[in-house]
Write a protein that holds these residues in place. Structure first.
Motif, PDB file in Angstrom:
ATOM      1  N   UNK C 197       0.861  -1.170   0.000  1.00 14.42           N
ATOM      2  CA  UNK C 197       0.000   0.000   0.000  1.00 14.42           C
ATOM      3  C   UNK C 197       0.900   1.223   0.000  1.00 14.42           C
ATOM      4  N   UNK C 198       0.593   2.179  -0.862  1.00 14.80           N
ATOM      5  CA  UNK C 198       1.452   3.344  -1.036  1.00 14.80           C
ATOM      6  C   UNK C 198       0.714   4.634  -0.710  1.00 14.80           C
ATOM      7  N   UNK C 199       1.370   5.469   0.087  1.00 16.13           N
ATOM      8  CA  UNK C 199       0.939   6.863   0.206  1.00 16.13           C
ATOM      9  C   UNK C 199       2.117   7.700  -0.238  1.00 16.13           C
ATOM     10  N   UNK C 200       1.912   8.545  -1.207  1.00 13.36           N
ATOM     11  CA  UNK C 200       3.049   9.313  -1.708  1.00 13.36           C
ATOM     12  C   UNK C 200       2.603  10.613  -2.296  1.00 13.36           C
ATOM     13  N   UNK C 201       3.556  11.382  -2.743  1.00 14.34           N
ATOM     14  CA  UNK C 201       3.207  12.660  -3.325  1.00 14.34           C
ATOM     15  C   UNK C 201       4.423  13.368  -3.880  1.00 14.34           C
ATOM     16  N   UNK C 216       8.263  11.453  -3.108  1.00 10.73           N
ATOM     17  CA  UNK C 216       8.175  11.115  -1.697  1.00 10.73           C
ATOM     18  C   UNK C 216       7.157   9.994  -1.562  1.00 10.73           C
ATOM     19  N   UNK C 218       5.646   6.609   1.059  1.00  8.06           N
ATOM     20  CA  UNK C 218       5.665   5.686   2.185  1.00  8.06           C
ATOM     21  C   UNK C 218       4.909   4.442   1.744  1.00  8.06           C
ATOM     22  N   UNK C 220       3.626   0.431   2.722  1.00  8.36           N
ATOM     23  CA  UNK C 220       3.430  -0.628   3.711  1.00  8.36           C
ATOM     24  C   UNK C 220       3.501  -1.968   2.985  1.00  8.36           C
ATOM     25  N   UNK C 232      10.191   4.105   3.486  1.00  8.88           N
ATOM     26  CA  UNK C 232      10.011   5.525   3.180  1.00  8.88           C
ATOM     27  C   UNK C 232      11.116   5.961   2.235  1.00  8.88           C
ATOM     28  N   UNK C 233      10.739   6.599   1.169  1.00  8.79           N
ATOM     29  CA  UNK C 233      11.702   7.174   0.223  1.00  8.79           C
ATOM     30  C   UNK C 233      11.437   8.658   0.070  1.00  8.79           C
ATOM     31  N   UNK C 330      -4.887   4.274  -5.127  1.00  7.67           N
ATOM     32  CA  UNK C 330      -5.066   4.594  -3.699  1.00  7.67           C
ATOM     33  C   UNK C 330      -5.691   3.440  -2.928  1.00  7.67           C
ATOM     34  N   UNK C 331      -5.159   2.255  -3.112  1.00  9.46           N
ATOM     35  CA  UNK C 331      -5.658   1.085  -2.384  1.00  9.46           C
ATOM     36  C   UNK C 331      -4.524   0.082  -2.261  1.00  9.46           C
ATOM     37  N   UNK C 332      -4.627  -0.823  -1.279  1.00  6.87           N
ATOM     38  CA  UNK C 332      -3.620  -1.890  -1.206  1.00  6.87           C
ATOM     39  C   UNK C 332      -3.728  -2.793  -2.426  1.00  6.87           C
TER      40      UNK C 332
END
Lengths: 341, 341, 341, 341
Positions: C197-201, C216, C218, C220, C232-233, C330-332
């Motif tokens: 699962x990705x949160x980035x921007x 950027x 993060x 999981x 985290x990158x 925007x989902x796993x």
């Protein structure tokens, strides 16, 4: 008064006296601070008001004569310590006395004799013994975690020198500042210092030299058990109070670092950094002062040995005298040269 | 041979000779190691084979007479250093010599005179000067990051003592081990040592004492510029090689820690821990040895001053002699007492 | 050619190719780098001259056809890797290939099939596996020092973003940058990643967003064995290259810090600080690159398994594809959604 | 009663109630703790005796009806918090309430409405905000020491899980344990959390899973201002309480480490180590609890805003509800899905 609390009178309401007043009144329920004396009426009254101490006086004899008082804290000027110890002992009060007891061994001996005759407890205010870091070093040595101790290093630096007026009455860097380190050396190594050699100078402020003192000193100690130690004192470390110890033993080594106000590490384009260490002894030894007082109260209430004995108060003074002579004569000096005891 | 490479002959193919051979052949393209000599034919041949050195001999004179050789590395036994320096200078070879040049100042002076007459370059193998940590301390002082230096502390501990047979021919702890620290003290403070005081003893192995040496020593140094320093040496730190320095100055302090094989911190139910530091000088100073050799090659090729001069090789020997006398006579000794130069 | 050395041809003489050339020629005596190819004749010639490589070409086929060459290093542009692997395998050359093999799983599979059919060795350039810090974490887990792993955290930040031109052909942050971390995650935990699962921007540079990438992120990770991880990158850490890992296990935890150019700590009136960490991968992973190449040479010479297998090269690409889809949707996303293999 | 002291009643004399009682009676001279209530008469009496609290009751309504009481501390069971807040507000008492206010947003809203109508102050017991380490991070961000925040990482691990009986009534890991971290995230970043994604599981004790809870969780947070964060919670770190935070910003990064009982480093033949960190929240947050209570007393006495507002108490509960849904449905969940407010 319940038999399990200790009634205390405070003699001297200056900076260190207030530290003890605060600890006694806020953090040691077993103690009951009921009287305070200070030659300055203002100081005595302010202290009494702040810590709700019922009895206030400018004459400490009133405390010594007060049958309700079981123990006294001597936090007055150094040159009054020995005299008050003698009088307090004569009045059968248990005694906590700030360091140094006196600057003369004969004066100290007279005071210790009085204590012995009276059979009261006397504990000396070497607060650093109660600091968690130094305690941990002590425990490591006692428990054999580093084997047999061989070498000791103590670094002890103040953030900045005291006023010249204070320097002039302080007894000099050895009796005023390094005395804590002499005590720490004995406490950690558990052996007496037999010889000292001093290299020192005036590097911080020429006015200190003009006052007959030095502001920077390195001392080599030889202990009876063969351990060799060094102590370094400087009256100025611009980054703050620096109090570290390191011991090398046959089975390892232990060292302690300073304490910091927080653990934050900041990395930016310049460097990786943290805030300065706790600035001075009031911040660094807050907990040690409380533990020291608790240990004294506990020793009196439960009839246990004083945590820092009269002998512990006397020995560092002898080392300090030898150190001053070593500095003056630029040669190693045996402690027995200044102390025929 | 291109004019921008340096042809080198190696005299002595023992442990340290091999370190230099490896650095010259693998990491310094500007150097060309073309000859090796060792009194042991086996050692010479093994070294030649490993580093593809074309010329091999058991007699170093063959290297001195080889017109193709521009510079020699003297890595033979200490008692041959000065003699070979003289001969190499006479043969107009540039010289890199391991420390110490000799144990006698008169012998050193004769060697340095020969170098001066010949106009060749001489650099001494004080490898620690090239270590990133010590370099950083040097730079901090030079650039005023800590203000005016006031106090220096050096700790230098070996993981375990060398064989007694080595101890007996080593020249003793001051000339063999602490000489590195005397050099470091001069390098960092940039001033000459005028007086030393030694407290030391035999704590690690009685056999070292029976061999006439000591294994543990604390030395106090007084520098011409007023700085006071301490050096501590122990022949045994069970946790490995311990090489640290700390300098207090008027504007701050700098200290360096050991190097570790990795940065991992493990926390479990017992403690929070990391692996032991790099074990000994071969691991700790790998990069320093390479940088040292590169600096020598560079100085010769570009006619720049030797990175560590003959005077730098002589001064620590004088301090070591004074230190031994201080230990024997239990008093501070001025370096001028042992060195009339 | 002695049977105990490996003859190597280098395909691609850019930055990473030169790193391998230097290590092969200076630090790995068992390897013999005899040929170099680069589409830029200048680059090929410069590399050949610097590392004394006898054969130079602009067409890598010359290397594949060279019967003297036993192994090739593929350091050319990413979009040529798979093709060259296939050809090199057909020519019976052992192969070291930089990451990623390709950005498409089908392309990778075709290359791996060719390798399998040819029976040659293939190792992928995940250099961080050979870094002393990551190795220590791997060993701690393998040896049970922290019990059963439960949670993994990886932080991996570059000092500053690459040029936008590079971003556009890089395959995006997941395939170009985080692929190292996907590999590290698999290496340390020893289990396959099943879901991401990705949160980035875009936080560093809007131009990166305009190029269709993010700077950027993060992520999981859920592993087959139940471990949960985060990566985290960031394309920008102003203090330099930041490469850390932490693993919590049932019996403890391990974490590693960055590497620094020295251990010096400076305290002054402002703060307590050290220099910035090693700036980027060339400094931080100098030793890891050498160890990686040594491991490849050793595996070929002694017929041992490749240190980083073709499967190890393929798996992180699948994870990267799933990560990109997770970011877009925007989902796993389960890795099996992008990889039917 | 002097107008410059605050009279306080304590509702709930359990573990946390006693912490506040001690701080009020020993360390905050401006507060006067005059009443204590606990459903257990024993607990109430013990607390009253220990801290010399004159009024004791088993019914907290007695405190609410006591006109001498200006402020109450609600330290009773979680499921009573909201009800007591409403009643205390109706009685015009200022309120300090332990977290969480309640597990239902509707219940919280009713309580906050009552507070708003009454015009009393309400502060919530998020003690970590008052810890020196977290304060330092907050200050660094506020003062721009690391530029614009981009990524936040929080690690928060307990030494060992609470009893299963407690787990069953705790509200689950998100509302009971991670709620502190949700608060910390909001406190540090200064923006609201809009979306959460949870990966978690039962790794420590299957009984926790059987009770319907999880014991290990990693959460990704998206903030309204674009910052991305992670929180990791484990119910078991065998080395003790682990509470760390790290923030990456456009101009640098800040991270904090745990607190330790001392700074001693021991090196022996095995490793270089230190003692375990402070074991649990009572040791780690001793000072934070005192500072928290001081801030509340100060806010009431000087009519300043509550240090942790009702909204600050509500927001983390909404995040916790979203987190639980994310875990159940294995997808990112917007906080607005669970909170129509």
């Amino acid at each position: 008064m319940a038999p399990d609390t200790l009634t205390v009178g405070l003699i001297g309401a200056g900076r260190i006296g207030q530290v003890h007043a605060e600890n006694l009144s806020r953090r040691i329920p077993l103690a009951n601070l009921i009287a305070v004396a200070d030659v300055s009426e203002d100081a005595a009254k302010r202290c009494a008001q702040q810590y709700r101490i019922p009895k206030v006086t400018i004459d400490y004899h009133a405390i010594l004569e007060d049958s309700e008082v079981q123990a006294v804290l001597i936090c007055s000027a150094t040159n009054t310590h020995a005299q008050i110890i003698e009088e307090a002992a004569a009045a059968s009060k248990h005694i906590f006395c700030e360091k140094p007891i006196a600057l003369s061994l004969a004066t100290i001996d007279r005071a210790l004799d009085a204590v012995a005759r009276a059979g009261v407890k006397l504990s000396i205010g070497f607060n650093r013994r109660f600091d968690a870091n130094f305690q941990r070093v002590h425990r490591a040595i006692e428990q054999g975690e580093i084997g047999q101790p061989e070498i000791l290093h103590i670094i002890s630096r103040d953030p900045s020198p005291p006023p010249i007026a204070y320097i002039k009455v302080s007894g000099g860097i050895f009796a005023d500042m390094m005395i804590h380190d002499f005590d720490m050396a004995r406490f950690l190594i558990g052996s007496e210092v037999e010889e000292v050699y001093v290299a020192g100078g005036v590097m911080v402020d020429p006015a200190i030299g003009e006052a007959g003192d030095l502001d920077t000193a390195v001392v080599v100690l030889r202990f009876a058990n063969g351990v060799i130690g060094t102590i370094e004192n400087s009256r100025r470390a611009v980054y703050g109070y620096d109090q570290r110890v390191e011991v090398l033993g046959s089975g390892g080594a232990i060292r302690i670092d300073n304490n910091y106000p927080n653990t934050a590490i900041i990395s930016d384009a310049q460097n990786v950094r943290r805030d300065l260490p706790l600035h001075f002894f009031m911040e660094r030894y807050t907990e040690a002062f409380a533990a020291e007082m608790l240990a004294f109260v506990d020793a009196v209430l439960h009839d246990r040995p004083a945590p820092v004995t009269g002998h512990d108060g006397r020995a560092p003074v002898a080392i300090a005298l030898a150190a001053r002579r070593s500095f003056d004569e630029r040669r190693p000096v045996r402690v027995s040269e200044v102390d025929s005891a």
